[in-house]
Scaffold this motif. Structure first.
Motif, PDB file in Angstrom:
ATOM      1  N   MET A 112     -86.807  32.411 -23.660  1.00  0.00           N
ATOM      2  CA  MET A 112     -87.878  32.256 -22.661  1.00  0.00           C
ATOM      3  C   MET A 112     -87.514  32.906 -21.328  1.00  0.00           C
ATOM      4  O   MET A 112     -88.401  33.209 -20.517  1.00  0.00           O
ATOM      5  N   PHE A 115     -89.253  36.291 -19.917  1.00  0.00           N
ATOM      6  CA  PHE A 115     -90.631  36.384 -19.442  1.00  0.00           C
ATOM      7  C   PHE A 115     -90.749  35.965 -17.984  1.00  0.00           C
ATOM      8  O   PHE A 115     -90.128  34.990 -17.563  1.00  0.00           O
ATOM      9  N   ASP A 117     -92.901  34.665 -14.520  1.00  0.00           N
ATOM     10  CA  ASP A 117     -93.841  33.558 -14.296  1.00  0.00           C
ATOM     11  C   ASP A 117     -95.282  33.991 -14.563  1.00  0.00           C
ATOM     12  O   ASP A 117     -96.087  33.213 -15.080  1.00  0.00           O
ATOM     13  N   LYS A 120     -95.851  34.001 -18.234  1.00  0.00           N
ATOM     14  CA  LYS A 120     -95.927  32.644 -18.803  1.00  0.00           C
ATOM     15  C   LYS A 120     -97.108  31.835 -18.279  1.00  0.00           C
ATOM     16  O   LYS A 120     -97.401  30.752 -18.790  1.00  0.00           O
ATOM     17  N   THR A 124     -98.489  27.603 -19.216  1.00  0.00           N
ATOM     18  CA  THR A 124     -97.645  26.735 -18.394  1.00  0.00           C
ATOM     19  C   THR A 124     -98.528  25.693 -17.713  1.00  0.00           C
ATOM     20  O   THR A 124     -99.663  25.984 -17.347  1.00  0.00           O
ATOM     21  N   THR A 131     -93.536  25.114 -19.942  1.00  0.00           N
ATOM     22  CA  THR A 131     -94.158  26.198 -20.699  1.00  0.00           C
ATOM     23  C   THR A 131     -94.174  25.795 -22.166  1.00  0.00           C
ATOM     24  O   THR A 131     -93.173  25.299 -22.686  1.00  0.00           O
ATOM     25  N   PRO A 135     -95.105  33.848 -24.740  1.00  0.00           N
ATOM     26  CA  PRO A 135     -96.083  34.921 -24.522  1.00  0.00           C
ATOM     27  C   PRO A 135     -95.863  36.056 -25.527  1.00  0.00           C
ATOM     28  O   PRO A 135     -94.730  36.483 -25.754  1.00  0.00           O
ATOM     29  N   ASN A 300    -102.972  37.997 -19.765  1.00  0.00           N
ATOM     30  CA  ASN A 300    -102.360  37.332 -20.913  1.00  0.00           C
ATOM     31  C   ASN A 300    -103.411  37.038 -21.978  1.00  0.00           C
ATOM     32  O   ASN A 300    -104.427  36.415 -21.697  1.00  0.00           O
ATOM     33  N   GLY A 303    -100.324  34.046 -27.332  1.00  0.00           N
ATOM     34  CA  GLY A 303     -98.962  33.509 -27.383  1.00  0.00           C
ATOM     35  C   GLY A 303     -98.789  32.721 -28.675  1.00  0.00           C
ATOM     36  O   GLY A 303     -99.703  32.661 -29.506  1.00  0.00           O
TER      37      GLY A 303
END
Length: 419
Positions: A112, A115, A117, A120, A124, A131, A135, A300, A303
């Motif tokens: 993790m 990645f 912020d 994520k 999150t 989280t 992603p 994004n 995920g």
């Protein structure tokens, strides 16, 4: 003879016993997903790459039709029959699954740390503490253009707002191409490929988005109204009857070579590569003035998380660590050009158009669509309202100021920023 039979029986039981132990160690993981268009990539590339390094763990990719996924997944989770790994939509749909206890925290998962912020942010909690999905990929906004048309008209790729409109004027004056392929009938196109594409340039990406959530800025402030003023100018370049033009109409106008510029999401790359008979290029949203910082919507999209009730959590975590690795990033991004890895390790894209889009990360500041986190949980829904406002502004039925005022009034009616 009896001794021989006994020996044979002992040998057989020994072999069977060993096979039984091996079988007991085998774990089969099931992945739930709404993406059924990439089934072959999982089966032929991603899963074999993982299984080769993790003997004893088998993986089955089990997609559901996109429109049925949310309902089907919720029913399976409630019944305790969902797969070990849950493909996560961005923001509220997945946050709700976490809040209901269906998704496990992945704060301690190895990988993790790969990645940011922003990467994520779609998976999150609002307070930033937990989280719950790794992603996988984002989509990037910008403009795809017909290189042959640009060469024919002697147009250089525009970098500034003034250059952008000068290019549109030149295309329009020539008359052989519709300057820009976009319609307003489907509403979302005007917001997603219009307002959310160019907007970050004016509200300064994450800076403005965070200020809006905190209540330090309003949609009636200049950084949020100005992109609507720019959009209002697009009207003159969209071709006849754009108000009745659907999203597939826009795609066809561009791939058939009838339009010179397409306000785009990178997810178009695969389709356009297969349909367009001309050379294509891409450019990021133009900056206001030469030398300004450029911003891109690097939104994004997808995920993957761990079913909190998985009976195979340890094996599932091994798979999630693989998803968080640069190896996975390379396989996934190059198999699906236009869906870009969110991993901090840069992935070199084999597809030139995809590489052009992803190269903007090195010179532009990334942000996500302004309406997606927190601000679309109430009624009226800010995301859906932004669709209508963007279409109205382009159609000329609402001024930028009127659109912004209505959006802010809608948001104020239910949203109170945390102090």
């Amino acid at each position: 003879m009896t001794r021989t039979i006994l020996k044979g029986m002992l040998l057989a039981s020994s072999i069977l016993g060993t096979a039984g132990i091996a079988h007991a160690q085998d774990v089969t993981l099931t992945i739930e997903s709404w993406r059924n268009d990439d089934l072959s990539i999982w089966q032929e590339k991603i899963i074999p790459a993982f299984e080769a390094k993790n003997p004893g763990i088998k993986v089955v990719f089990s997609p559901t039709a996109p429109t049925e996924y949310n309902a089907a997944l919720n029913a399976k989770l409630d019944a305790g029959s969902a797969g070990d790994l849950i493909t996560c939509r961005p923001f509220d749909a997945s946050l709700e699954l976490f809040n209901k206890g269906h998704l496990a925290s992945l704060n301690d998962l190895s990988g993790m740390e790969n990645f940011s912020d922003v990467a994520k942010s779609a998976w999150t909690t609002d307070d930033g503490a937990t989280t719950f999905c790794v992603p996988m990929a984002s989509v990037i906004h910008g403009f795809i253009y017909n290189k042959d048309a640009f060469d024919q008209l002697g147009i250089a790729v525009p970098a500034t707002e003034a250059e952008f409109f000068a290019a549109l004027d030149k295309i329009k004056a020539d008359g052989n191409f519709i300057p820009m392929a976009m319609g307003t009938k489907d509403l979302w196109e005007a917001a997603t490929m219009g307002y959310q594409n160019i907007g970050p340039t004016y509200w300064k990406g994450e800076e403005g988005r965070a200020a809006l959530i905190k209540g330090e800025q309003k949609l009636t402030d200049e950084p949020w109204v100005e992109p609507y003023r720019v959009l209002a100018k697009w009207k003159d370049y969209l071709g006849d009857g754009f108000e009745a033009q659907t999203y597939p109409d826009s795609q066809n106008l561009f791939t058939l070579g009838r339009a010179a510029i397409y306000p785009a999401g990178s997810w178009e790359i695969g389709l356009f590569n297969s349909q367009a008979q001309f050379k294509m290029g891409a450019f990021p949203p133009p900056v206001k003035n030469a030398g300004d910082t450029c911003y891109i919507s690097d939104h994004n999209d997808i995920g993957v998380g761990l079913n909190a009730k998985s009976a195979n959590a340890d094996a599932a975590k091994k798979f999630l660590t693989f998803v968080a690795s640069p190896d996975f990033a390379d396989i996934y991004a190059n198999s699906l050009p236009g869906f870009f890895s969110l991993n901090s390790t840069a992935v070199k894209m084999a597809d030139p158009l995809a590489q052009e889009f992803v190269s903007w990360r090195e010179k532009c500041k990334p942000t996500i669509r302004s309406t997606y986190q927190i601000l679309s949980r109430g009624t009226p829904n800010l995301e859906n309202e932004t669709w209508t406002a963007s279409a109205n502004v382009i159609n000329g039925t609402q001024t930028p100021e009127e659109a912004a005022k209505k959006l802010q009034e809608g948001l104020d009616s239910w949203y109170k920023p945390a102090n």
